[in-house]
Design a protein around this motif. Structure first.
Motif, PDB file in Angstrom:
ATOM      1  N   MET A  81       2.824  -4.443   3.345  1.00 33.29           N
ATOM      2  CA  MET A  81       3.839  -3.402   3.369  1.00 33.29           C
ATOM      3  C   MET A  81       3.201  -2.050   3.109  1.00 33.29           C
ATOM      4  SD  MET A  81       4.910  -6.425   2.142  1.00 33.29           S
ATOM      5  CE  MET A  81       6.315  -7.538   2.167  1.00 33.29           C
ATOM      6  N   LEU A  82       3.476  -1.090   4.008  1.00 31.85           N
ATOM      7  CA  LEU A  82       2.842   0.221   3.927  1.00 31.85           C
ATOM      8  C   LEU A  82       3.876   1.322   3.714  1.00 31.85           C
ATOM      9  CD1 LEU A  82       0.222   1.965   4.329  1.00 31.85           C
ATOM     10  CD2 LEU A  82       0.907   2.135   6.723  1.00 31.85           C
ATOM     11  N   GLY A  83       3.688   2.073   2.662  1.00 28.03           N
ATOM     12  CA  GLY A  83       4.482   3.290   2.454  1.00 28.03           C
ATOM     13  C   GLY A  83       3.562   4.471   2.680  1.00 28.03           C
ATOM     14  N   THR A  84       4.016   5.445   3.451  1.00 28.11           N
ATOM     15  CA  THR A  84       3.096   6.530   3.793  1.00 28.11           C
ATOM     16  C   THR A  84       3.778   7.889   3.869  1.00 28.11           C
ATOM     17  OG1 THR A  84       1.772   7.439   5.588  1.00 28.11           O
ATOM     18  CG2 THR A  84       3.373   5.775   6.180  1.00 28.11           C
ATOM     19  N   THR A  85       3.005   8.931   3.564  1.00 28.72           N
ATOM     20  CA  THR A  85       3.510  10.307   3.643  1.00 28.72           C
ATOM     21  C   THR A  85       3.071  10.996   4.928  1.00 28.72           C
ATOM     22  OG1 THR A  85       1.556  11.021   2.449  1.00 28.72           O
ATOM     23  CG2 THR A  85       3.551  10.693   1.149  1.00 28.72           C
ATOM     24  N   HIS A  86       2.511  10.225   5.873  1.00 25.34           N
ATOM     25  CA  HIS A  86       2.013  10.860   7.099  1.00 25.34           C
ATOM     26  C   HIS A  86       3.080  11.678   7.815  1.00 25.34           C
ATOM     27  CE1 HIS A  86      -1.344   7.927   6.814  1.00 25.34           C
ATOM     28  NE2 HIS A  86      -1.994   8.937   7.310  1.00 25.34           N
ATOM     29  N   ALA A  87       4.282  11.115   7.933  1.00 24.52           N
ATOM     30  CA  ALA A  87       5.339  11.812   8.664  1.00 24.52           C
ATOM     31  C   ALA A  87       5.750  13.087   7.931  1.00 24.52           C
ATOM     32  CB  ALA A  87       6.544  10.890   8.852  1.00 24.52           C
ATOM     33  N   VAL A 135       0.861  -1.185   0.000  1.00 27.51           N
ATOM     34  CA  VAL A 135       0.000   0.000   0.000  1.00 27.51           C
ATOM     35  C   VAL A 135       0.894   1.230   0.000  1.00 27.51           C
ATOM     36  CG1 VAL A 135      -1.784   1.287   1.239  1.00 27.51           C
ATOM     37  CG2 VAL A 135      -1.737  -1.221   1.359  1.00 27.51           C
ATOM     38  N   ASP A 136       0.600   2.191  -0.841  1.00 34.57           N
ATOM     39  CA  ASP A 136       1.352   3.445  -0.849  1.00 34.57           C
ATOM     40  C   ASP A 136       0.383   4.606  -0.674  1.00 34.57           C
ATOM     41  OD1 ASP A 136       4.225   4.653  -1.750  1.00 34.57           O
ATOM     42  OD2 ASP A 136       2.570   5.936  -2.366  1.00 34.57           O
ATOM     43  N   VAL A 137       0.503   5.294   0.470  1.00 33.26           N
ATOM     44  CA  VAL A 137      -0.364   6.432   0.744  1.00 33.26           C
ATOM     45  C   VAL A 137       0.298   7.686   0.201  1.00 33.26           C
ATOM     46  CG1 VAL A 137      -1.584   7.735   2.526  1.00 33.26           C
ATOM     47  CG2 VAL A 137      -1.122   5.296   2.857  1.00 33.26           C
ATOM     48  N   GLY A 138      -0.223   8.221  -0.887  1.00 36.62           N
ATOM     49  CA  GLY A 138       0.343   9.435  -1.470  1.00 36.62           C
ATOM     50  C   GLY A 138      -0.480  10.645  -1.094  1.00 36.62           C
ATOM     51  N   GLY A 139      -0.077  11.810  -1.568  1.00 37.57           N
ATOM     52  CA  GLY A 139      -0.790  13.040  -1.251  1.00 37.57           C
ATOM     53  C   GLY A 139      -2.205  13.019  -1.817  1.00 37.57           C
ATOM     54  N   THR A 140      -2.387  12.455  -3.019  1.00 38.96           N
ATOM     55  CA  THR A 140      -3.687  12.457  -3.682  1.00 38.96           C
ATOM     56  C   THR A 140      -4.378  11.101  -3.584  1.00 38.96           C
ATOM     57  OG1 THR A 140      -2.715  14.008  -5.249  1.00 38.96           O
ATOM     58  CG2 THR A 140      -4.841  13.080  -5.828  1.00 38.96           C
ATOM     59  N   PHE A 146      11.705   4.915  14.598  1.00 33.32           N
ATOM     60  CA  PHE A 146      12.370   5.737  13.586  1.00 33.32           C
ATOM     61  C   PHE A 146      11.401   6.202  12.497  1.00 33.32           C
ATOM     62  CE2 PHE A 146      15.638   2.868  15.310  1.00 33.32           C
ATOM     63  CZ  PHE A 146      16.458   3.820  15.895  1.00 33.32           C
ATOM     64  N   PRO A 147      10.364   6.946  12.911  1.00 34.06           N
ATOM     65  CA  PRO A 147       9.391   7.400  11.906  1.00 34.06           C
ATOM     66  C   PRO A 147      10.019   8.257  10.813  1.00 34.06           C
ATOM     67  CG  PRO A 147       9.056   8.521  14.018  1.00 34.06           C
ATOM     68  CD  PRO A 147      10.033   7.421  14.270  1.00 34.06           C
ATOM     69  N   ILE A 148      11.136   8.932  11.108  1.00 39.27           N
ATOM     70  CA  ILE A 148      11.744   9.814  10.111  1.00 39.27           C
ATOM     71  C   ILE A 148      12.203   9.021   8.886  1.00 39.27           C
ATOM     72  CG2 ILE A 148      14.131   9.743  10.971  1.00 39.27           C
ATOM     73  CD1 ILE A 148      14.125  12.830  10.505  1.00 39.27           C
ATOM     74  N   LEU A 149      12.433   7.712   9.078  1.00 40.28           N
ATOM     75  CA  LEU A 149      12.882   6.899   7.940  1.00 40.28           C
ATOM     76  C   LEU A 149      11.786   6.682   6.907  1.00 40.28           C
ATOM     77  CD1 LEU A 149      15.047   4.181   9.728  1.00 40.28           C
ATOM     78  CD2 LEU A 149      15.800   6.231   8.536  1.00 40.28           C
ATOM     79  N   THR A 150      10.546   7.058   7.239  1.00 43.68           N
ATOM     80  CA  THR A 150       9.484   6.925   6.243  1.00 43.68           C
ATOM     81  C   THR A 150       9.441   8.127   5.308  1.00 43.68           C
ATOM     82  OG1 THR A 150       7.779   8.003   7.604  1.00 43.68           O
ATOM     83  CG2 THR A 150       8.037   5.613   7.853  1.00 43.68           C
ATOM     84  N   ILE A 151      10.099   9.223   5.699  1.00 42.11           N
ATOM     85  CA  ILE A 151      10.061  10.427   4.859  1.00 42.11           C
ATOM     86  C   ILE A 151      10.835  10.174   3.564  1.00 42.11           C
ATOM     87  CG2 ILE A 151      10.893  12.811   4.691  1.00 42.11           C
ATOM     88  CD1 ILE A 151      10.160  13.189   7.598  1.00 42.11           C
ATOM     89  N   PHE A 169       6.738  -1.405   7.342  1.00 44.48           N
ATOM     90  CA  PHE A 169       6.715  -0.050   6.802  1.00 44.48           C
ATOM     91  C   PHE A 169       7.815   0.098   5.770  1.00 44.48           C
ATOM     92  CE2 PHE A 169       3.850   1.080  10.063  1.00 44.48           C
ATOM     93  CZ  PHE A 169       3.328   2.325   9.736  1.00 44.48           C
ATOM     94  N   ALA A 170       7.559   0.925   4.746  1.00 40.48           N
ATOM     95  CA  ALA A 170       8.576   1.203   3.732  1.00 40.48           C
ATOM     96  C   ALA A 170       9.504   2.309   4.234  1.00 40.48           C
ATOM     97  CB  ALA A 170       7.912   1.636   2.432  1.00 40.48           C
ATOM     98  N   GLN A 171      10.809   2.109   4.008  1.00 42.22           N
ATOM     99  CA  GLN A 171      11.798   3.124   4.354  1.00 42.22           C
ATOM    100  C   GLN A 171      12.173   3.933   3.111  1.00 42.22           C
ATOM    101  OE1 GLN A 171      15.117   2.084   6.863  1.00 42.22           O
ATOM    102  NE2 GLN A 171      14.504  -0.063   6.911  1.00 42.22           N
ATOM    103  N   ASN A 172      12.866   5.051   3.359  1.00 41.73           N
ATOM    104  CA  ASN A 172      13.175   5.934   2.232  1.00 41.73           C
ATOM    105  C   ASN A 172      14.353   5.476   1.384  1.00 41.73           C
ATOM    106  OD1 ASN A 172      15.149   6.440   4.068  1.00 41.73           O
ATOM    107  ND2 ASN A 172      14.431   8.471   4.608  1.00 41.73           N
ATOM    108  N   ASP A 173      14.884   4.292   1.635  1.00 41.99           N
ATOM    109  CA  ASP A 173      15.915   3.756   0.746  1.00 41.99           C
ATOM    110  C   ASP A 173      15.355   2.601  -0.085  1.00 41.99           C
ATOM    111  OD1 ASP A 173      15.627   1.860   2.683  1.00 41.99           O
ATOM    112  OD2 ASP A 173      17.767   1.533   2.999  1.00 41.99           O
ATOM    113  N   GLY A 174      14.030   2.435  -0.075  1.00 38.44           N
ATOM    114  CA  GLY A 174      13.424   1.383  -0.877  1.00 38.44           C
ATOM    115  C   GLY A 174      13.431   0.026  -0.199  1.00 38.44           C
TER     116      GLY A 174
END
Lengths: 360, 536
Positions: free
Chosen positions: B66-72, B10-15, B248-253, B232-237
């Protein structure tokens, strides 16, 4: 004609110092914040020309000696300048009238302002290099015969060391070793002199030059070329992309080479930079394009910010700039101290203006 | 326990919130796109439900989620839901020349600071004490702001070399404040005190956001009768466990673009390529190298704050399927404004009144959607608008290349049909199946990773030992993040020498990945990340 250096000038000065660092001199991002905090807390700093000072007034060149990487992690307490001044005044028996950057390039161009704001002292619009060099005696004052001693070093804890070295080379050895003991970096002053001596022994207008260069913003290639030629007498060597970086340390110095591959109108060209902390020599197809003591600076084409040798990475989009050094360095004595052979390159110095002209 | 046959990304995007359901071989069985909702659960639940219904599978056959999110990211940008952080720096008398949070945007600082202090302590580069750790000063500070803090961020000088004082500070916080979240800088960022401190403070402020997302996800799963192992998905893929994400929520950014780059490579079956992700409002151009997104070498600003933690290297263009095409004083302008998610109502081809890039794409035969006939006047401006898009994308692709030579380009994202079939500098333009949900595919197929970025000193020929220590620590982090200890491999190794330090000190960046623990295969593009270490 003194002027005030206020918070609004910090960004320009930092950008200019970074570019005059020619790849070295230490990252300016922390220095920029230190200067903003110091000016915010203690008020702006007066920048003076040498003619405004009494010829007997004592000028204290100062800065940081040691590893730039350490300074991004363990930076100043802010009190170092006060201790240097106190010790110099004790040793000399006279008051320090103003501070001066020993080196305008990189973070050392900013530190004297951090301390001067706290001390309510002016800063002299001059420096010892007109750029950045790796060693303490590679300054105009050395060529002018000013004694580097007594030199003073201090750390953030309050340790103070005084050196009376028999030569500039010895001072370099002693201070470097002491800096390691202090934790990799320390504040220092060498070559204290009177304003009368500074008139002939320092490189003048350095701070104003850094401010002027720092005001430049990239507004397209043509724009930057024109501005640089007008403001700094500089040249664009190449627009391109960093295509290869080879770096290693030896004897505590970063050495290596970088290949910049031309893009846009420079497509098909390759420029190789040789570096030892600073960018020292530029070759294109085996031909010399620029060499130390002239300045070779690499700037990010999007931000216009100078990129230090430690931060060069594959893929960065850059402009390679060449700027003429102070005429002092083009003399026989100057080239002996900081010419290509002083850095181990078996080639004769050629001024960048001539190399660029030959290319046209 | 689920039987381990399927997983959902799942990828939560802005739109939009995208979801895909994959089988064991990595084939897409079902996909869904629903609007993102303000609350955490709404959009995620709707997306999960859609893919489940579309696949016709029972919920108990899904073993991993697996969840990728822009919440943070949004929490920082919008300064919403941020926790109050007690900001502790251990480093006096050094570092007082720049106070903690100095130079931050004032509203952000006001939104998250419970107080700041610099206490005595910290380390030298060689691991000696810079100064004794001033426990009493820290105790007094904690007492002064205990009533208003939600979390504590601790940053000590040279913690990447030796973290003793940070660990002692954590103990003290536990003793004084009990179960209060503590972020330690040596676990968040690398060399560069201020950037690392900033990242650590943001991480601490995001603890509550992470809790809410984790809780929301768990409620959504429960409601739908799903019981997968969540990541959770991290920012290095790569992926991390829920517990790791809480810390480490910052790793989702930045995980959205990272997922998209990785998913694109996987769908196209390439390990090295340039990825162009065209959305509704913007286009991200990134690079996949050996199966992973290339990281930015510059520090990144988040909400006006400079940090130094890893992020994918991207060029973002203000061009997307919803970008407005406007004629102004006889000149054509494309973007940056966009109708965004309202494209299906406002675009000309959908019967609306707004000329968008999608309309231009349809007019020139690149895209095939909508039902309305376009007016004849569109043809000229449409050609000009697309030529503009082609030129901008071509230039950006060239700027992202590391070396001379053409590379394959993978086109993904809902608006990627706008891109031409031939791009100068590209060997080919690949348009993989399911290009519109590449981000969710990337999330679903990640491996678990661990990384270290520290300074090591090696006095006498101990370089090998330093490398081993760094690899071991990265492996330990991968296992902590949820990897199977049995299948670890080093995928990245970088040595950065430090100037003016005789005796040999080096900064080592090592990344280790491992598979998901219960044997669910992690699909990796052929010839990509399993081929051992990279050194530069």
């Amino acid at each position: 004609m003194s002027r005030l250096i206020a918070a609004g000038d910090v960004e320009d000065l930092a950008r200019g110092c970074a570019l005059l660092g020619a790849g070295g001199g230490g990252d300016t991002s922390v220095g920029r914040l230190m200067m903003l905090q110091a000016i915010g807390d203690f008020g702006p700093v007066t920048l003076v020309g040498v003619d405004e000072l009494d010829p007997d007034a004592l000028v204290m060149p100062c800065g940081m000696v040691g590893a730039p990487t350490v300074a991004t992690e363990k930076f100043e307490s802010g009190d170092e300048g006060a201790r240097l001044r106190q010790e110099v005044e004790r040793l000399r028996g006279e008051p320090v009238a103003c501070l001066m950057p020993a080196e305008i390039g990189g973070s050392n161009g900013l530190l004297p302002f951090v301390w001067a704001a706290r001390l309510s002292l002016p800063v002299l619009d001059a420096d010892g290099m007109g750029r950045a060099f790796p060693e303490i005696p590679q300054v105009a004052m050395h060529l002018a015969g000013i004694s580097p001693s007594p030199a003073v070093m201090t750390d953030e804890r309050g340790n103070v060391a005084v050196f009376r070295a028999c030569s500039g080379a010895w001072l370099e050895r002693l201070e470097r070793a002491t800096a390691v003991e202090f934790g990799g970096s320390a504040a220092s002053t060498e070559y204290c002199m009177t304003a009368g001596e500074a008139r002939r022994a320092a490189i003048h207008g350095s701070v104003t030059r850094a401010l002027g260069i720092g005001k430049l913003r990239l507004g397209g290639e043509g724009n930057l070329v024109d501005e640089l030629v007008i403001r700094a007498g500089g040249f664009i060597l190449l627009f391109g992309k960093v295509a290869d970086v080879e770096r290693r340390t030896s004897g505590g110095f970063v050495r290596g080479s970088v290949v910049v591959e031309g893009t846009g109108s420079d497509a098909g060209r390759l420029l190789r930079l040789e570096l030892q902390n600073e960018n020292l020599v530029a070759f294109e197809g085996g031909e010399l394009r620029a060499c130390v003591p002239d300045l070779i600076s690499v700037v990010d084409v999007e931000t216009g910010d100078a990129i230090s040798t430690e931060r060069l990475r594959y893929g960065q989009r850059v402009a390679v700039l060449g700027l003429p050094c102070d005429p002092l360095w083009r003399t026989e004595g100057g080239l002996g101290l900081v010419g290509p052979r002083a850095f181990g390159y078996d080639l004769d110095y050629q001024p960048i203006e001539e190399l660029v002209d030959a290319d046209r | 326990m689920p039987t381990g046959e399927y997983r959902i990304g799942v990828d939560v995007g802005g739109t939009n919130t995208d979801a895909v359901l994959l089988d064991l071989s990595g084939e897409v069985v079902a996909k869904a796109k629903v609007p993102t909702t303000l609350d955490v659960e709404g959009g995620i639940s709707a997306a999960l439900e859609s893919v489940l219904v579309a696949s016709g599978l029972d919920a108990d056959r899904v073993s991993h989620l697996m969840l990728g999110t822009t919440h943070a990211t949004n929490a920082v940008l919008e300064r919403r839901q941020l926790g109050r952080v007690a900001v502790v720096r251990i480093g006096a008398p050094a570092t007082r020349a720049v106070r903690p949070l100095f130079g931050w945007p004032e509203p952000l600082r006001a939104a998250l600071s419970a107080g700041e202090v610099i206490v005595g302590g910290g380390m030298e580069l060689d691991g000696r004490e810079l100064a004794p750790f001033d426990v009493e000063a820290l105790r007094r500070f904690l007492a002064s702001c205990a009533s208003r803090l939600d979390a504590v961020a601790v940053t000590s000088v040279f913690a990447p070399v030796c973290a003793d004082h940070e660990l002692r500070a954590e103990e003290l916080v536990r003793a004084e404040l009990g179960d209060c979240p503590v972020s330690l800088s040596h676990r968040v960022g690398s060399m560069g005190l201020l950037e690392r401190e900033n990242a650590t403070v943001l991480n601490a402020a995001l603890q509550g956001v992470a809790e809410r997302v984790v809780d929301g996800l768990q409620r959504a799963l429960h409601t739908l009768g799903l019981d997968p192992v969540p990541y959770f998905a991290q920012n290095d893929g790569t992926l991390m466990s829920l517990d790791y994400a809480r810390r480490f929520p910052i790793l989702t950014i930045g995980s959205g673009p990272a997922n998209s780059i990785r998913g694109a490579a996987l769908l196209a079956g390439v390990a090295d390529a340039i990825v162009v992700d065209v959305g509704g409002t913007s286009t991200d151009i990134g690079v996949v190298a050996r199966g992973f997104p290339r990281e930015s070498s510059q520090g990144v600003e988040i909400g006006g704050v400079r940090t130094n933690f890893r992020m994918p290297d991207l060029i973002t263009l203000a061009l997307g399927g919803g970008s407005l095409v406007v004629s102004e004083d006889g000149r054509l302008r494309v973007g940056p404004e966009s109708v965004g998610f309202a494209l299906p109502e406002k675009g000309l081809v959908f019967g609306g009144q707004t000329f968008t890039l999608t309309d231009a794409g349809v007019a020139r035969g690149r895209m095939h959607l909508g039902s309305e006939r376009l007016p004849a006047w569109c043809a000229g401006p449409a050609g000009e608008a697309l030529a503009r898009v082609d030129a901008e994308v071509t230039a950006a692709i060239d700027r992202m290349k590391l070396r001379r030579g053409d590379r394959p380009v993978v086109a993904v994202g809902g608006g990627s049909e706008l891109l031409p079939d031939e791009i100068p500098g590209a060997t080919e333009v690949l348009r993989p199946p399911h290009f519109d949900v590449a981000n969710a595919v990337g999330a679903a197929t990640g491996a678990v990773s661990g990384q270290v970025d520290r300074v090591y000193r090696f006095p006498s020929g101990g370089r090998e030992q330093a490398l081993e220590a760094a690899k071991e620590e990265a492996g330990r982090q991968a296992v902590l993040a949820g990897a199977d200890p049995g299948g670890l491999s080093v995928v990245e190794l970088e040595e950065i020498p430090l100037a003016y330090l005789p005796g040999g000190a080096v900064r080592l960046r090592v990344k280790v990945i491992g598979p998901l623990p219960d044997g669910a295969s992690t699909s990796v593009p052929s010839g990509s990340c399993r081929e051992g270490e990279r050194s530069r």
